[in-house]
Design a protein around this motif. Structure first.
Motif, PDB file in Angstrom:
ATOM      1  N   ILE A  61     -35.868  -6.737  34.527  1.00 33.37           N
ATOM      2  CA  ILE A  61     -34.511  -6.451  35.009  1.00 33.37           C
ATOM      3  C   ILE A  61     -34.349  -4.960  35.252  1.00 33.37           C
ATOM      4  O   ILE A  61     -34.759  -4.132  34.426  1.00 33.37           O
ATOM      5  N   VAL A  68     -27.310 -14.835  32.522  1.00 31.46           N
ATOM      6  CA  VAL A  68     -28.767 -14.946  32.456  1.00 31.46           C
ATOM      7  C   VAL A  68     -29.280 -16.031  33.404  1.00 31.46           C
ATOM      8  O   VAL A  68     -30.381 -15.922  33.969  1.00 31.46           O
ATOM      9  N   ILE A 115     -30.928  -2.671  36.211  1.00 32.41           N
ATOM     10  CA  ILE A 115     -29.495  -2.677  36.462  1.00 32.41           C
ATOM     11  C   ILE A 115     -29.154  -1.463  37.321  1.00 32.41           C
ATOM     12  O   ILE A 115     -29.535  -0.337  36.991  1.00 32.41           O
ATOM     13  N   ASP A 155     -22.578 -15.268  28.240  1.00 32.34           N
ATOM     14  CA  ASP A 155     -23.836 -14.569  28.516  1.00 32.34           C
ATOM     15  C   ASP A 155     -24.848 -15.483  29.200  1.00 32.34           C
ATOM     16  O   ASP A 155     -25.610 -15.053  30.085  1.00 32.34           O
ATOM     17  N   ASN A 173     -35.689  -8.644  38.696  1.00 30.56           N
ATOM     18  CA  ASN A 173     -34.291  -8.909  39.015  1.00 30.56           C
ATOM     19  C   ASN A 173     -33.537  -7.591  39.137  1.00 30.56           C
ATOM     20  O   ASN A 173     -33.416  -6.846  38.154  1.00 30.56           O
ATOM     21  N   LEU A 207     -26.988  -9.290  30.061  1.00 25.48           N
ATOM     22  CA  LEU A 207     -28.355  -9.237  30.575  1.00 25.48           C
ATOM     23  C   LEU A 207     -29.356  -8.913  29.466  1.00 25.48           C
ATOM     24  O   LEU A 207     -30.503  -9.375  29.493  1.00 25.48           O
ATOM     25  N   LEU A 241     -30.849 -15.167  36.767  1.00 27.36           N
ATOM     26  CA  LEU A 241     -32.108 -14.427  36.829  1.00 27.36           C
ATOM     27  C   LEU A 241     -33.277 -15.328  37.187  1.00 27.36           C
ATOM     28  O   LEU A 241     -33.242 -16.537  36.999  1.00 27.36           O
ATOM     29  N   CYS A 288     -30.137  -6.056  39.439  1.00 27.64           N
ATOM     30  CA  CYS A 288     -28.776  -6.492  39.129  1.00 27.64           C
ATOM     31  C   CYS A 288     -27.788  -5.388  39.481  1.00 27.64           C
ATOM     32  O   CYS A 288     -27.647  -4.402  38.746  1.00 27.64           O
TER      33      CYS A 288
END
Length: 389
Positions: free
Chosen positions: A260, A223, A262, A219, A232, A251, A226, A234
């Motif tokens: 973030i 990360v 996604i 993980d 961010n 994430l 970022l 993603c």
């Protein structure tokens, strides 16, 4: 729906005044995987007593949706003859039905829920007959090219990727954009589509950082990609749910220190975003069909289905309904001259289809097929989905 109601009323008027000469009837072939041979024995008895195998559901729901649309057209007096073909019949193979069934000689439209092999066969037959073929469920072109009679309703992966690229060109110019990928054929396609569009876009290309993620990737490595000073974006460049879950879970460990979003693929429409790894995440994905927003027509159709089938309809029921109604009306509206009018707007039922010609080789002006380019952008926050305007 206003234009649809107008056309149906027009049919009623014609039916009431055409005593001297009946309107020309148009033929439609409806193809679906019904598995009737396995569901019924030689004496036409149902094999499964009170049970209903799951493999029968998709084809049956698509057919029932199409049948509901045809019932409405029939009540309005629409001059249509519809022939249903079970694409999984052992006694009557699809290829034999297309070539040997005399009832299908003058078919002016083919609508199908079919797999890739069946889609290629139907596309070849449509091109030979010079009649439109609407592929309503397969989410790719099945390798068909140079066929101006073939319509892909369930938009291809290339179209989804290009739509995401355009969206983030407009909304993420100052953001950090990261593509999380892995080895695999579909993942390579996503990367290629992003690269291809970056070469032809008229706007400023996105600066995309690429990070390969494997089952062994920690993980912390995810990360580490970022930027705490920017949003961010993603991009998860895979159709695989396990991979998407892995990346989202990683994430999520970044916590509130990072902004973030996604972005996912069209298969994400079937994901359970209330599960732990997606909790609290800001998620965006595209889909060509969206039936979650209630409308009076959808509510009515759902109630009718539930009353008759003792269950709730899936998207395939609504897909069968709207694809059949929309293109049957186009066939009637053009008096059978449908092929030159495949890009015509109007007659939207649930989805405002945007049927456009596709030229896979930009250097060659050869029309490969038509495709629905309309996509919904669905945003998910705290497990709740909303369609962006």
């Amino acid at each position: 729906m206003k234009k649809i109601l107008f056309i149906l009323c027009a049919f009623l008027a014609v039916a009431g005044t055409a005593g001297a000469q009946a309107p020309k009837r148009h033929k439609i072939a409806l193809v679906a995987p019904l598995y009737l041979d396995s569901a019924f024995d030689a004496s036409n008895n149902y094999r499964f007593n009170t049970q209903f195998p799951k493999y029968l559901n998709p084809g049956l729901e698509f057919y029932l949706g199409a049948q509901a649309a045809l019932d409405s057209l029939n009540r309005a007096g629409a001059p249509l003859d519809v022939f249903v073909i079970d694409s999984r019949s052992a006694r009557k193979p699809l290829s034999g039905e297309l070539r040997g069934n005399s009832d299908l000689k003058e078919v002016g439209l083919i609508i199908a829920s079919a797999n890739a092999a069946e889609t290629r066969l139907l596309a070849e037959e449509a091109q030979r007959r010079k009649v439109p073929f609407v592929s309503a469920t397969l989410p790719n072109d099945a390798g068909v090219t140079n066929n101006p009679y073939y319509v892909v309703l369930n938009s291809t992966l290339r179209t989804h990727v290009e739509a995401l690229y355009k969206y983030y060109q407009r909304t993420a110019a100052a953001d950090r954009v990261i593509l999380f990928t892995r080895s695999g054929t579909q993942e390579a396609q996503v990367r290629d589509y992003l690269d291809d569009y970056a070469k032809v876009t008229t706007g400023a290309p996105l600066k995309i950082q690429v990070q390969t993620v494997t089952d062994e990737t920690e993980d912390e490595a995810v990360v580490a990609m970022l930027d705490s000073t920017k949003r961010n974006v993603c991009l998860v460049g895979s159709l695989d749910e396990d991979f998407a879950s892995h990346v989202a879970g990683a994430l999520r460990t970044a916590g509130s220190s990072y902004r973030i979003q996604i972005a996912g693929m069209p298969t994400w429409d079937a994901f359970n975003f209330r599960s732990t790894e997606y909790r609290g995440m800001d998620i965006l994905y595209t889909t060509p069909f969206y039936y979650a927003k209630p409308t009076p027509l959808a509510t009515q159709l759902g109630r009718t289905f539930s009353a008759r089938q003792n269950g709730r309809p899936t998207d395939l029921y609504y897909r069968g309904y709207e694809s059949t109604l929309r293109f049957a009306l186009l066939l009637l509206d053009t008096a059978g001259d449908m092929a030159p009018n495949l890009s015509r707007k109007g007659n939207a039922v649930f989805t405002p289809f945007n049927i456009q010609p596709v030229f896979l080789d930009r250097a060659q002006p050869t029309l490969d097929y038509f495709e629905n380019k309309h996509l919904y952008f669905v945003r998910v926050q705290n497990g709740v989905r909303t369609v962006l305007p």
